[in-house]
Each structure stands twice: as C-alpha cells, then as structure tokens.
Write an enzyme that holds these catalytic residues in place. Sequence first.
Site, PDB file in Angstrom:
ATOM      1  N   GLU A  44       0.827  -1.205   0.000  1.00  0.00           N
ATOM      2  CA  GLU A  44       0.000   0.000   0.000  1.00  0.00           C
ATOM      3  C   GLU A  44       0.865   1.259   0.000  1.00  0.00           C
ATOM      4  O   GLU A  44       2.094   1.207   0.118  1.00  0.00           O
ATOM      5  CB  GLU A  44      -0.937  -0.035   1.219  1.00  0.00           C
ATOM      6  CG  GLU A  44      -1.897  -1.202   1.144  1.00  0.00           C
ATOM      7  CD  GLU A  44      -2.949  -1.207   2.242  1.00  0.00           C
ATOM      8  OE1 GLU A  44      -2.821  -0.461   3.231  1.00  0.00           O
ATOM      9  OE2 GLU A  44      -3.921  -1.982   2.088  1.00  0.00           O
ATOM     10  N   CYS A  53      -1.735  -4.661  -5.697  1.00  0.00           N
ATOM     11  CA  CYS A  53      -2.313  -5.891  -5.146  1.00  0.00           C
ATOM     12  C   CYS A  53      -1.292  -7.034  -5.151  1.00  0.00           C
ATOM     13  O   CYS A  53      -0.366  -7.061  -5.979  1.00  0.00           O
ATOM     14  CB  CYS A  53      -3.518  -6.319  -5.971  1.00  0.00           C
ATOM     15  SG  CYS A  53      -4.978  -5.296  -5.733  1.00  0.00           S
ATOM     16  N   GLU A  55      -1.644 -10.101  -6.119  1.00  0.00           N
ATOM     17  CA  GLU A  55      -1.645 -10.875  -7.373  1.00  0.00           C
ATOM     18  C   GLU A  55      -0.811 -10.177  -8.436  1.00  0.00           C
ATOM     19  O   GLU A  55      -0.086 -10.811  -9.204  1.00  0.00           O
ATOM     20  CB  GLU A  55      -3.077 -11.045  -7.884  1.00  0.00           C
ATOM     21  CG  GLU A  55      -4.020 -11.770  -6.928  1.00  0.00           C
ATOM     22  CD  GLU A  55      -4.757 -10.824  -5.980  1.00  0.00           C
ATOM     23  OE1 GLU A  55      -4.190  -9.812  -5.551  1.00  0.00           O
ATOM     24  OE2 GLU A  55      -5.924 -11.132  -5.671  1.00  0.00           O
ATOM     25  N   CYS A  87      -7.244  -7.307 -10.880  1.00  0.00           N
ATOM     26  CA  CYS A  87      -6.401  -8.514 -10.824  1.00  0.00           C
ATOM     27  C   CYS A  87      -6.966  -9.622 -11.708  1.00  0.00           C
ATOM     28  O   CYS A  87      -6.211 -10.386 -12.303  1.00  0.00           O
ATOM     29  CB  CYS A  87      -6.238  -8.985  -9.388  1.00  0.00           C
ATOM     30  SG  CYS A  87      -5.147  -7.897  -8.444  1.00  0.00           S
TER      31      CYS A  87
HETATM   32  N1  THU Z   1      -5.956  -6.344  -2.467  1.00  0.00           N
HETATM   33  C1  THU Z   1      -5.179  -7.289  -3.053  1.00  0.00           C
HETATM   34  O1  THU Z   1      -3.983  -7.405  -2.745  1.00  0.00           O
HETATM   35  N2  THU Z   1      -5.727  -8.091  -3.988  1.00  0.00           N
HETATM   36  C2  THU Z   1      -7.029  -8.019  -4.392  1.00  0.00           C
HETATM   37  O2  THU Z   1      -7.427  -8.750  -5.308  1.00  0.00           O
HETATM   38  C3  THU Z   1      -7.953  -7.097  -3.762  1.00  0.00           C
HETATM   39  C4  THU Z   1      -7.372  -6.163  -2.779  1.00  0.00           C
HETATM   40  C5  THU Z   1      -5.377  -5.455  -1.463  1.00  0.00           C
HETATM   41  C6  THU Z   1      -5.304  -4.008  -1.857  1.00  0.00           C
HETATM   42  C7  THU Z   1      -5.298  -3.317  -0.518  1.00  0.00           C
HETATM   43  O3  THU Z   1      -3.961  -3.283  -0.044  1.00  0.00           O
HETATM   44  C8  THU Z   1      -6.099  -4.245   0.382  1.00  0.00           C
HETATM   45  O4  THU Z   1      -6.153  -5.504  -0.292  1.00  0.00           O
HETATM   46  C9  THU Z   1      -7.507  -3.770   0.666  1.00  0.00           C
HETATM   47  O5  THU Z   1      -8.192  -3.487  -0.490  1.00  0.00           O
END
Ligand code: THU
Length: 127
Positions: A44, A53, A55, A87
Amino acid sequence: MKLDELIQQARAARLHAYAPYSKFLVGAAVGNAAGEYVRGCNVENAAFGSTICAEAVALSQAIALGIANITDIAIVTETQATPCGNCRQLIAELAPGCNVHLATPDSSEVKTTVIEELLPDAFTSLD
Ligand code: THU
C-alpha cells in the site's frame, strides 16, 4: 505444481504485506508445471491509488524472472476473498486458464475456480 506448496508460499508472502492503511493482508503465489513458484503481497501507499495488489506483484515478478506458463494462483486472505476486477484482468491475460485457489492463513479449506469463471469474456486487444 504442488497445491499445498503453492498455498504455503502465498501464506508466507502474506506475512510480508505492507498494509498499514487497510490492515487487510493479502498473499499470492503463482506456479507452473515445472514446479516454479513466485510470491507477492499487497503493497500500500499513502497515495491510496498507488497501492499494488498481491496478485499483481506475483504475476509481474513472474514476468520479470522469465517464469512462464503459469497454471495456478493461490490467494490467501482472512476471508478467502476473490481477486479484484483489476487482478482478474491481469490473471486472464498473463495466465489464461489459470486455476484460482482461495485460501486462508490457517484453515485447510480451499475454494478453487478458474479465471474464466471469475472473468468471462475478458477484454483483449490481441488478435
Ligand atoms: N488487495 C489485493 O492485494 N488483492 C485483491 O485482489 C484485492 C485487494 C489489497 C489491496 C489493498 O492493499 C487491500 O487488499 C484492501 O483493499
């Protein structure tokens, strides 16, 4: 590709998640038939839109390492969350036909689907 190993890789990656804003930790691991694995976690940023993300990290790293023919992705969250729309689009293009395994940090319960179920009729500009 051993599913147990793939999930363990995703669990380990999740522990490295940098998620001070959402506190929602995500680990992902991609694997191929040659038994190669690549991990990712969410990263983040104070500028929320710059968040990456788990993925996307795993898939991008596989590309950078020259690890091809991804057949499976494991995604580990507390809630067995499905991948976000962005993703899904990345998986559909970079790992067509990919099996998507949704797991948690502790439980042996795993939900498995395929990317074409999660994102039917994905956008493509290739041929
Ligand atoms: N997030 C992911 O890493 N993958 C996803 O497919 C959905 C969301 C993360 C982004 C953010 O850091 C946290 O999850 C909350 O949305």
